[in-house]
Design an enzyme around this catalytic site. Structure first.
Site, PDB file in Angstrom:
ATOM      1  N   PHE A   1      11.532 -26.953  21.159  1.00 55.88           N
ATOM      2  CA  PHE A   1      12.876 -27.224  20.619  1.00 55.88           C
ATOM      3  C   PHE A   1      12.941 -27.078  19.097  1.00 55.88           C
ATOM      4  O   PHE A   1      13.987 -26.778  18.546  1.00 55.88           O
ATOM      5  CB  PHE A   1      13.361 -28.617  21.038  1.00 55.88           C
ATOM      6  CG  PHE A   1      12.454 -29.743  20.615  1.00 55.88           C
ATOM      7  CD1 PHE A   1      11.378 -30.114  21.392  1.00 55.88           C
ATOM      8  CD2 PHE A   1      12.669 -30.409  19.419  1.00 55.88           C
ATOM      9  CE1 PHE A   1      10.530 -31.143  20.992  1.00 55.88           C
ATOM     10  CE2 PHE A   1      11.829 -31.438  19.008  1.00 55.88           C
ATOM     11  CZ  PHE A   1      10.750 -31.796  19.805  1.00 55.88           C
TER      12      PHE A   1
ATOM     13  N   PHE B   1       8.335 -39.558  25.189  1.00 54.16           N
ATOM     14  CA  PHE B   1       8.842 -39.047  23.926  1.00 54.16           C
ATOM     15  C   PHE B   1       8.028 -37.792  23.610  1.00 54.16           C
ATOM     16  O   PHE B   1       6.831 -37.734  23.891  1.00 54.16           O
ATOM     17  CB  PHE B   1       8.736 -40.077  22.797  1.00 54.16           C
ATOM     18  CG  PHE B   1       9.315 -39.523  21.523  1.00 54.16           C
ATOM     19  CD1 PHE B   1      10.692 -39.362  21.393  1.00 54.16           C
ATOM     20  CD2 PHE B   1       8.503 -39.093  20.490  1.00 54.16           C
ATOM     21  CE1 PHE B   1      11.231 -38.790  20.256  1.00 54.16           C
ATOM     22  CE2 PHE B   1       9.043 -38.526  19.349  1.00 54.16           C
ATOM     23  CZ  PHE B   1      10.408 -38.371  19.225  1.00 54.16           C
ATOM     24  N   THR B   2       8.689 -36.800  23.010  1.00 57.89           N
ATOM     25  CA  THR B   2       8.085 -35.468  22.845  1.00 57.89           C
ATOM     26  C   THR B   2       6.663 -35.502  22.268  1.00 57.89           C
ATOM     27  O   THR B   2       5.723 -35.052  22.912  1.00 57.89           O
ATOM     28  CB  THR B   2       8.989 -34.603  21.948  1.00 57.89           C
ATOM     29  OG1 THR B   2       9.264 -35.322  20.754  1.00 57.89           O
ATOM     30  CG2 THR B   2      10.300 -34.281  22.654  1.00 57.89           C
TER      31      THR B   2
ATOM     32  N   TYR C   1      -7.991 -43.635  -4.996  1.00 58.65           N
ATOM     33  CA  TYR C   1      -8.374 -43.006  -3.732  1.00 58.65           C
ATOM     34  C   TYR C   1      -8.709 -44.073  -2.686  1.00 58.65           C
ATOM     35  O   TYR C   1      -8.341 -43.946  -1.523  1.00 58.65           O
ATOM     36  CB  TYR C   1      -9.581 -42.082  -3.930  1.00 58.65           C
ATOM     37  CG  TYR C   1      -9.851 -41.243  -2.699  1.00 58.65           C
ATOM     38  CD1 TYR C   1      -9.225 -39.999  -2.545  1.00 58.65           C
ATOM     39  CD2 TYR C   1     -10.678 -41.704  -1.677  1.00 58.65           C
ATOM     40  CE1 TYR C   1      -9.425 -39.238  -1.404  1.00 58.65           C
ATOM     41  CE2 TYR C   1     -10.875 -40.942  -0.530  1.00 58.65           C
ATOM     42  CZ  TYR C   1     -10.256 -39.717  -0.402  1.00 58.65           C
ATOM     43  OH  TYR C   1     -10.452 -38.979   0.725  1.00 58.65           O
TER      44      TYR C   1
ATOM     45  N   LYS D   1      11.482 -44.393  10.687  1.00 59.37           N
ATOM     46  CA  LYS D   1      12.654 -44.963  11.350  1.00 59.37           C
ATOM     47  C   LYS D   1      12.881 -46.398  10.827  1.00 59.37           C
ATOM     48  O   LYS D   1      13.408 -46.559   9.739  1.00 59.37           O
ATOM     49  CB  LYS D   1      12.456 -44.954  12.872  1.00 59.37           C
ATOM     50  CG  LYS D   1      12.637 -43.603  13.569  1.00 59.37           C
ATOM     51  CD  LYS D   1      11.696 -42.519  13.219  1.00 59.37           C
ATOM     52  CE  LYS D   1      11.804 -41.292  14.086  1.00 59.37           C
ATOM     53  NZ  LYS D   1      10.635 -40.974  14.847  1.00 59.37           N
TER      54      LYS D   1
ATOM     55  N   ARG E   1      18.811 -32.683  23.211  1.00 61.01           N
ATOM     56  CA  ARG E   1      17.850 -33.486  23.961  1.00 61.01           C
ATOM     57  C   ARG E   1      18.111 -33.203  25.429  1.00 61.01           C
ATOM     58  O   ARG E   1      18.807 -33.949  26.108  1.00 61.01           O
ATOM     59  CB  ARG E   1      17.997 -34.981  23.637  1.00 61.01           C
ATOM     60  CG  ARG E   1      17.283 -35.408  22.362  1.00 61.01           C
ATOM     61  CD  ARG E   1      15.800 -35.163  22.458  1.00 61.01           C
ATOM     62  NE  ARG E   1      15.033 -35.565  21.282  1.00 61.01           N
ATOM     63  CZ  ARG E   1      14.121 -34.784  20.690  1.00 61.01           C
ATOM     64  NH1 ARG E   1      13.905 -33.554  21.102  1.00 61.01           N
ATOM     65  NH2 ARG E   1      13.405 -35.224  19.679  1.00 61.01           N
TER      66      ARG E   1
ATOM     67  N   ASP F   1       5.016 -48.319  21.457  1.00 59.63           N
ATOM     68  CA  ASP F   1       5.540 -47.427  20.425  1.00 59.63           C
ATOM     69  C   ASP F   1       6.608 -48.241  19.698  1.00 59.63           C
ATOM     70  O   ASP F   1       7.726 -48.391  20.180  1.00 59.63           O
ATOM     71  CB  ASP F   1       6.137 -46.169  21.075  1.00 59.63           C
ATOM     72  CG  ASP F   1       6.675 -45.183  20.045  1.00 59.63           C
ATOM     73  OD1 ASP F   1       7.036 -45.624  18.933  1.00 59.63           O
ATOM     74  OD2 ASP F   1       6.737 -43.989  20.353  1.00 59.63           O
TER      75      ASP F   1
HETATM   76  C1  PLP Z   1       9.745 -40.189  15.686  1.00 51.41           C
HETATM   77  C2  PLP Z   1       9.035 -40.785  16.793  1.00 51.41           C
HETATM   78  C3  PLP Z   1       7.655 -40.611  16.955  1.00 51.41           C
HETATM   79  C4  PLP Z   1       6.841 -39.671  16.085  1.00 51.41           C
HETATM   80  O1  PLP Z   1       6.842 -40.036  14.760  1.00 51.41           O
HETATM   81  P1  PLP Z   1       6.877 -38.982  13.558  1.00 51.41           P
HETATM   82  O2  PLP Z   1       6.930 -39.849  12.344  1.00 51.41           O
HETATM   83  O3  PLP Z   1       8.085 -38.116  13.727  1.00 51.41           O
HETATM   84  O4  PLP Z   1       5.615 -38.191  13.624  1.00 51.41           O
HETATM   85  C5  PLP Z   1       7.047 -41.300  17.990  1.00 51.41           C
HETATM   86  N1  PLP Z   1       7.740 -42.073  18.836  1.00 51.41           N
HETATM   87  C6  PLP Z   1       9.065 -42.246  18.718  1.00 51.41           C
HETATM   88  C7  PLP Z   1       9.790 -43.129  19.676  1.00 51.41           C
HETATM   89  C8  PLP Z   1       9.762 -41.597  17.704  1.00 51.41           C
HETATM   90  O5  PLP Z   1      11.085 -41.745  17.624  1.00 51.41           O
END
Ligand code: PLP
Length: 461
Positions: free
Chosen positions: A452, A127-128, A75, A261, A385, A218
């Site tokens: 979306f 970004f969303t 843990y 990613k 998009r 980011d």
């Molecule tokens: C995917 C993404 C996020 C959010 O990350 P999640 O792992 O999907 O929660 C934030 N910023 C960018 C640029 C992304 O592509």
């Protein structure tokens, strides 16, 4: 035969395969109807080539899978956490790390800690999830990306760059005290995977320093941005990806990352910073929402796979084949004169649905329509998009009408072969040939947040 150009090929081979279901046109019509013409609502079983997203869809290496067996599921204080901490320090250059279950977990914590009600957060296109967390924390996002980013036909090499005039105008207008940080991303997803140059980052840093404003990155696809810096920016040709990443991060106070990613894993995220106070607050808040600060909602084995993924993601030959695959696919479309966003991006090829289906007005969702048509044709899954992703204006409640109305074909890392790309290209070309006969969609269900993902549609008769 004279060889004019030598090809690249993947610096890996296939060890395990996953079977795909082949579907008929009738199967697909049934599936897309049931999914409300939203590719997010399709069952993945009904998809042949899944280009919905590059998020968490990566193929891990045998080295990463082997690491999964070394998961220390304690843990507190798991050894995998310390390995990840070492690699974050070594490759990104940040001393302090807080893992989260995925990127938005980190965005949530960073936004809650840094943003006060009434603040403004400038950034190079939204970004969303990033923007939503900034808004939920009481802030207002302001887009300060260069104008070129909004023009899909502009071929500038760094369309992710921030417009310094737009940024400075905002700082002067609202005052630096109302700006907790500038939210920088690279490559910029919503602009078509367009990179930001190191020069621009340096200029932004200098401008922000003069006003005492912080900058955060980011870093979700940072190594893909570094690849473009190496290939396109003077002075970086000879540098390694690892060196470029280290320099890039050095300008920021902190980063948040979706490990799904760049890091070549299926789940994970983190924030990292050099600011001890921000770290301590994050370490405290993470236990409320994610889990203890040494696992952040992840299993020890996931942390191990992330740590190993960092070592693999900076390999130039890997990045060259990944981005080379996307270039190959994009060039097939360009040759066929199918409208796409230029230059070809880092993680995806974006079809310009506004041009592709120029007879469908934006409030009949051309990009959403194109996604459904592509799926119907071949079982290829893509993502909208455009106007659906852009959502509604916070104040007026009207649709936001973004300039870019795009369909994203996103490439999972190390998953598909060049033959899969050929099949996908032929499907896009087929839909393009009969585009004039295609009709738009009507939205019949609209969720409140990030619509979306779950909105439902029916075809307009
Ligand atoms: C995917 C993404 C996020 C959010 O990350 P999640 O792992 O999907 O929660 C934030 N910023 C960018 C640029 C992304 O592509």
């Amino acid at each position: 035969m004279k060889i004019v150009k030598r090809s690249w090929a993947e610096p890996f081979k296939i060890k395990v395969i996953e079977h795909l279901k082949m579907t008929s046109k009738e199967d697909r019509l049934k599936a897309i109807k049931e999914a409300g013409y939203n590719t997010f609502l399709l069952k993945s079983q009904d998809v042949y080539i899944d280009l919905l997203t590059d998020s968490g869809t990566n193929a891990m290496s045998d080295y990463q899978w082997a690491g999964m067996m070394l998961g220390d599921e304690a843990y507190a204080g798991s050894k995998n956490y310390y390995y990840l901490e070492d690699n974050v320090k070594k490759y990104y250059g940040f001393k302090y790390l807080v893992p989260t279950h995925q990127g938005r977990g980190a965005e949530h914590l960073v936004s809650q800690i840094l943003i006060k009600k009434g603040d403004y957060i400038p950034g190079n296109m939204y970004f969303t999830t990033t923007r939503l967390h900034q808004e939920l924390a009481g802030g207002t996002f302001v887009d300060v990306i260069c104008d070129e980013a909004h023009n899909p036909d502009d071929t500038s090499p760094f369309k992710g760059n921030i417009d310094l005039n737009k940024l400075e105008t905002l700082i002067k207008e609202v005052g630096p005290k109302k700006i907790p940080y500038v939210s920088v991303a690279g490559p910029v997803n919503m602009a078509g995977g367009q990179p930001i140059s190191m020069q621009n980052i340096r200029d932004v840093k200098k401008l922000c320093d003069s006003y005492g404003v912080k900058i955060w990155l980011d870093a979700t696809r940072a190594v893909e941005n570094c690849y473009f810096v190496k290939m396109r920016e003077k002075g970086y040709e000879k540098k390694t990806i690892a060196e470029i990443l280290k320099e890039m991060c050095s300008y920021f106070e902190g980063i948040w990352v979706s490990a799904k990613k760049d890091l070549l894993v299926n789940i994970g995220g983190f924030m990292a910073t050099r600011n001890k106070k921000v770290f301590e607050e994050t370490r405290n808040l993470v236990v409320v929402y994610e889990g203890l600060h040494t696992y952040g909602g992840l299993a020890g084995r996931d942390l191990e796979a992330m740590a190993r993924g960092i070592e693999e993601m900076v390999n130039f030959d890997y990045l060259h084949s990944r981005i080379g695959q996307i270039e190959y696919f994009g060039n097939l479309l360009l040759k066929a004169k199918i409208p796409i966003v230029k230059p070809i991006g880092g993680h995806a090829v974006f079809l310009n649905a506004r041009k592709f289906l120029s007879h469908i007005p934006q409030d009949q969702f051309p990009a959403q329509t194109l996604c459904a048509e592509l799926y119907l044709d071949s079982g290829v899954r893509s993502m909208e998009r455009g106007i659906v992703s852009a959502g509604r204006d916070k104040v007026t409640g009207e649709h936001k009408f973004p300039k870019l109305e795009l369909v994203r074909l996103t490439f999972p890392r190390r998953v598909y072969t060049q033959a899969h790309l050929d099949v996908t290209f032929e499907s896009v070309a087929e839909v393009y040939n009969r585009r004039k006969k295609i009709k738009g969609l009507k939205m019949i269900y609209e969720p409140k947040y990030l619509r979306f993902f779950q909105a439902r549609f029916v075809p307009i008769k």
